[in-house]
Write a protein that holds these residues in place. Structure first.
Motif, PDB file in Angstrom:
ATOM      1  N   VAL A  41       0.839  -1.202   0.000  1.00  0.00           N
ATOM      2  CA  VAL A  41       0.000   0.000   0.000  1.00  0.00           C
ATOM      3  C   VAL A  41       0.871   1.248   0.000  1.00  0.00           C
ATOM      4  O   VAL A  41       0.613   2.204  -0.751  1.00  0.00           O
ATOM      5  CB  VAL A  41      -0.938  -0.003   1.226  1.00  0.00           C
ATOM      6  CG1 VAL A  41      -1.796   1.270   1.242  1.00  0.00           C
ATOM      7  CG2 VAL A  41      -1.809  -1.241   1.232  1.00  0.00           C
ATOM      8  N   LEU A  42       1.909   1.252   0.820  1.00  0.00           N
ATOM      9  CA  LEU A  42       2.826   2.385   0.867  1.00  0.00           C
ATOM     10  C   LEU A  42       3.448   2.631  -0.506  1.00  0.00           C
ATOM     11  O   LEU A  42       3.496   3.770  -1.001  1.00  0.00           O
ATOM     12  CB  LEU A  42       3.915   2.122   1.906  1.00  0.00           C
ATOM     13  CG  LEU A  42       5.021   3.163   2.039  1.00  0.00           C
ATOM     14  CD1 LEU A  42       4.461   4.505   2.489  1.00  0.00           C
ATOM     15  CD2 LEU A  42       6.098   2.694   3.011  1.00  0.00           C
ATOM     16  N   GLN A  43       3.912   1.571  -1.142  1.00  0.00           N
ATOM     17  CA  GLN A  43       4.547   1.707  -2.454  1.00  0.00           C
ATOM     18  C   GLN A  43       3.550   2.151  -3.519  1.00  0.00           C
ATOM     19  O   GLN A  43       3.896   2.931  -4.413  1.00  0.00           O
ATOM     20  CB  GLN A  43       5.211   0.377  -2.826  1.00  0.00           C
ATOM     21  CG  GLN A  43       6.425   0.073  -1.957  1.00  0.00           C
ATOM     22  CD  GLN A  43       6.847  -1.386  -1.982  1.00  0.00           C
ATOM     23  OE1 GLN A  43       6.140  -2.241  -2.528  1.00  0.00           O
ATOM     24  NE2 GLN A  43       7.981  -1.690  -1.373  1.00  0.00           N
ATOM     25  N   ALA A  44       2.300   1.707  -3.407  1.00  0.00           N
ATOM     26  CA  ALA A  44       1.281   2.126  -4.368  1.00  0.00           C
ATOM     27  C   ALA A  44       0.988   3.618  -4.240  1.00  0.00           C
ATOM     28  O   ALA A  44       0.801   4.317  -5.250  1.00  0.00           O
ATOM     29  CB  ALA A  44      -0.007   1.317  -4.154  1.00  0.00           C
ATOM     30  N   GLU A  45       0.953   4.129  -3.010  1.00  0.00           N
ATOM     31  CA  GLU A  45       0.712   5.560  -2.803  1.00  0.00           C
ATOM     32  C   GLU A  45       1.875   6.387  -3.342  1.00  0.00           C
ATOM     33  O   GLU A  45       1.674   7.436  -3.966  1.00  0.00           O
ATOM     34  CB  GLU A  45       0.479   5.856  -1.316  1.00  0.00           C
ATOM     35  CG  GLU A  45      -0.810   5.269  -0.761  1.00  0.00           C
ATOM     36  CD  GLU A  45      -2.035   5.715  -1.543  1.00  0.00           C
ATOM     37  OE1 GLU A  45      -2.126   6.917  -1.899  1.00  0.00           O
ATOM     38  OE2 GLU A  45      -2.904   4.865  -1.828  1.00  0.00           O
ATOM     39  N   LEU A  46       3.093   5.939  -3.116  1.00  0.00           N
ATOM     40  CA  LEU A  46       4.257   6.655  -3.629  1.00  0.00           C
ATOM     41  C   LEU A  46       4.273   6.631  -5.160  1.00  0.00           C
ATOM     42  O   LEU A  46       4.624   7.632  -5.802  1.00  0.00           O
ATOM     43  CB  LEU A  46       5.542   6.047  -3.073  1.00  0.00           C
ATOM     44  CG  LEU A  46       5.778   6.282  -1.575  1.00  0.00           C
ATOM     45  CD1 LEU A  46       6.934   5.414  -1.075  1.00  0.00           C
ATOM     46  CD2 LEU A  46       6.066   7.749  -1.294  1.00  0.00           C
ATOM     47  N   ALA A  47       3.878   5.518  -5.743  1.00  0.00           N
ATOM     48  CA  ALA A  47       3.822   5.431  -7.208  1.00  0.00           C
ATOM     49  C   ALA A  47       2.784   6.395  -7.764  1.00  0.00           C
ATOM     50  O   ALA A  47       3.008   7.038  -8.808  1.00  0.00           O
ATOM     51  CB  ALA A  47       3.506   4.000  -7.624  1.00  0.00           C
TER      52      ALA A  47
END
Length: 338
Positions: A123-129
Motif C-alpha cells: 500500500v505504501l509503495q502504491a501511494e508513492l507510485a
C-alpha cells in the motif's frame, strides 16, 4: 548603521523609480568588477517553491490511513501546481511516521526492535507510485518523505525521495544523524549529503533531528546549495523553527521548513529567507496547506545575504585576513592592560 539604512533607502528609491529589481538597482551603486567573487550575481536564479504541512499518521498497518495520507499529499500537489510552483516539499512522515511503540516487538508498552513486517509495504509503495505519476502529469518536482525498504535483515532508511517533473525518482536522501531510538530500534543511517537542481537553483536535503547539527548545514553551504529542504516531525517545533532561522542566516541561503499539521499552532511550515526572516508560512490552525514563495536571488530579501555576505564569508575562510595580521609586543603579551 544609520548610513547603512540610508544607503538601502537610496537603492529602494532607485528601484521604485526605474522598475528594476533591488539587486539591479544595487549594482548601480556597487558595480561588480570583472572576475570578482560576487560576479555570479550577474545571472540571478529563481524558482517557485511550495512547502507543505500535512497530518502525520503513525500506524503503517492501517491501510485506510496510508491511503488517506497519499490522497492528501496529492491534493496539496495540485494546489501547489495551480499556484505556479515548480517544486513542492513535504514533511517527515508525510505518508506515515511509524511510531516506536506500534512497531516494537516488545510493545505496545515498551520500546524494542521494530518489526517491519507490520508495515503494509504494497500500500505504501502504491501511494508513492501514484504521487510520482501525478508529479509527472503536473510537471512538478516533488520531495516526499517515506520509509525506504532495504534487503532483510537490514533496517530501512528514513528517507526523502526526490521525484522529478517527469515523474521519476532522481535521487534519495537518507537521514544520517538519527535519534537514539531511531538508530537503536528502527532505521539504518544514511551516509552522504544529496543535492539536486531545479531551473538552475540547487537544493540540499535534511531530515528529522538533523536540525540540531550545524555542521550539516555548513556542509551544504560548501556544496553551493541555494536552499536546504528540512523535513522534520520528532523535535520540539518552536525550538526547531528558531534553529532553522539561524541556519539560514548563518549560511546565507533559503531554508524550507516542513512539519506536520500537529505542530502548526506553534511552528507552521514555511520558508526562511537567506537573512533569517520568514518569507511565508502555512496557517497555524492545524489545516493541511502549502505556502508558496519565489526563491529569487535578485529579490531584496536575498540580495544582501546572497550577493555580499555569503561571498565575503567564503573569502574570509579562505585566508583573507592572513596578510593583515601583525607582530607586535602589545599583541603577544596578553597581560598588558589597557
Amino acid at each position: 548603521m544609520t548610513a547603512h539604512r540610508n544607503f538601502k533607502r537610496q537603492v529602494r528609491a532607485r528601484a521604485a523609480k526605474t522598475g528594476e529589481s533591488y539587486t539591479s538597482a544595487l549594482r548601480h551603486f556597487r558595480p561588480t568588477p570583472p572576475g570578482d567573487v560576487m560576479s555570479e550575481a550577474r545571472n540571478p536564479k529563481s524558482v517557485r517553491l511550495a512547502v507543505a504541512q500535512t497530518p502525520v499518521r503513525e500506524d503503517p498497518r492501517d491501510v485506510d490511513a496510508l491511503r488517506e495520507s497519499g490522497r492528501q499529499v496529492r491534493v496539496l500537489m495540485r494546489e501547489a501546481s495551480a499556484r505556479g510552483a515548480r517544486i513542492v516539499h513535504f514533511p517527515e512522515g508525510a505518508i506515515c511516521f511509524p511510531h516506536k511503540l506500534v512497531m516494537s516487538v516488545d510493545g505496545p508498552q515498551a520500546v524494542g526492535p521494530a518489526d517491519w513486517d507490520r508495515c503494509q509495504w504494497p500500500v505504501l509503495q502504491a501511494e508513492l507510485a501514484a504521487i510520482a505519476e501525478l508529479a509527472g502529469e503536473l510537471r512538478l518536482w516533488t520531495v516526499i518523505a517515506s520509509v525506504h525498504r532495504l534487503t532483510e535483515p537490514n533496517r530501512p532508511h528514513n528517507s526523502l525521495y526526490v521525484i522529478s517533473d517527469r515523474g521519476e525518482v532522481v535521487t534519495r536522501y537518507d537521514e544520517r544523524l538519527l535519534s537514539r531510538t531511531k538508530v537503536s530500534y528502527l532505521y539504518s543511517p544514511g551516509s552522504s549529503p544529496v543535492t539536486f537542481d531545479v531551473d538552475g537553483v540547487r537544493f540540499g536535503c535534511l531530515l528529522g533531528i538533523e536540525i540540531h547539527y550545524p555542521e550539516l548545514f555548513a556542509e551544504y553551504e560548501k556544496l553551493d546549495v541555494d536552499c536546504v529542504l528540512l523535513s522534520t516531525t520528532g523535535v520540539r517545533p518552536g525550538n526547531a523553527a528558531a534553529q532553522a532561522q539561524g541556519h539560514a542566516a548563518a549560511n546565507s541561503y533559503w531554508v524550507s521548513f516542513s512539519v506536520p499539521t500537529q505542530h502548526s499552532a506553534t511552528a507552521p511550515s514555511g520558508v526562511i529567507a537567506p537573512g533569517g526572516d520568514w518569507l511565508e508560512r502555512c496557517p497555524a490552525d492545524g489545516s493541511p496547506a502549502v505556502a508558496v514563495v519565489d526563491l529569487d536571488d535578485g529579490s531584496e530579501a536575498a540580495a544582501e545575504s546572497v550577493t555580499y555576505a555569503r561571498p565575503w564569508r567564503r573569502e574570509s575562510r579562505a585566508g583573507r585576513y592572513a596578510g593583515h595580521q601583525v607582530t607586535d609586543p602589545r599583541s603577544e603579551d596578553r597581560t598588558v592592560a589597557f
